[in-house]
Design an enzyme around this catalytic site. Structure first.
Site, mmCIF file in Angstrom:
data_model
loop_
_atom_site.group_PDB
_atom_site.id
_atom_site.type_symbol
_atom_site.label_atom_id
_atom_site.label_comp_id
_atom_site.label_asym_id
_atom_site.label_seq_id
_atom_site.Cartn_x
_atom_site.Cartn_y
_atom_site.Cartn_z
ATOM 1 N N TYR A 13 0.851 -1.192 0.000
ATOM 2 C CA TYR A 13 0.000 0.000 0.000
ATOM 3 C C TYR A 13 0.888 1.243 0.000
ATOM 4 C CZ TYR A 13 -3.683 -3.262 1.136
ATOM 5 O OH TYR A 13 -4.565 -4.304 1.101
ATOM 6 N N ASN B 254 -13.462 0.317 -3.715
ATOM 7 C CA ASN B 254 -13.500 0.095 -5.154
ATOM 8 C C ASN B 254 -13.866 -1.356 -5.477
ATOM 9 O OD1 ASN B 254 -12.807 0.588 -8.015
ATOM 10 N ND2 ASN B 254 -11.287 -0.948 -7.531
ATOM 11 N N CYS C 72 -6.774 -5.460 -7.497
ATOM 12 C CA CYS C 72 -6.434 -4.965 -6.160
ATOM 13 C C CYS C 72 -5.798 -6.055 -5.306
ATOM 14 C CB CYS C 72 -7.679 -4.407 -5.486
ATOM 15 S SG CYS C 72 -9.216 -5.001 -6.156
ATOM 16 N N GLU D 24 -0.737 -16.934 -9.168
ATOM 17 C CA GLU D 24 0.186 -16.124 -9.963
ATOM 18 C C GLU D 24 1.630 -16.396 -9.597
ATOM 19 O OE1 GLU D 24 -0.948 -12.104 -9.751
ATOM 20 O OE2 GLU D 24 -2.770 -12.403 -10.921
#
Length: 86
Positions: free
Chosen positions: A23, A46, A53, A80
């Site tokens: 962040y 969001n 995110c 990932e």
DNA sequence: CGTATGACGTGCA
DNA sequence: GTGCACGCCATAC
């Protein structure tokens, strides 16, 4: 409408697969190193699926949270190839 | 404008 | 190592 929020979202969108930013890093890239709070606030509110995110984690390596559930975030990051702290 | 909130970070006991 | 308190910034009401 180029607000801090827009920058954060754009930066988050540009995070390459397999990479993660804290962040604080995102806040720094957005122009305000001390706005990490705002980053969390923005990403938290969001719900745009176009924004990865889940690639934004805490400075300590923790996930922090996720608008769709931290569980999903962990799963995606692992998929990932990025292994983080439990 | 002032208050409240939030997916944080750091310091100190 | 763990827990608590304070600070920081942007957004919403």
């Amino acid at each position: 409408m180029k607000s801090f929020q827009n920058k954060v979202l754009e930066i988050t969108t540009n995070i390459p697969k397999g990479s993660v930013l804290s962040y604080k890093e995102v806040a720094r890239l957005a122009g305000s190193p001390k706005a990490y709070r705002a980053v969390g606030n923005i990403l938290g509110k969001n719900y745009n699926p176009k924004i990865p995110c889940h690639r934004v984690i805490c400075e300590n390596g923790k996930i922090g949270g996720y608008n769709r559930g931290a569980k999903e975030k962990k799963k995606v990051l692992k998929e990932e190839g990025f292994n983080f702290k439990s």
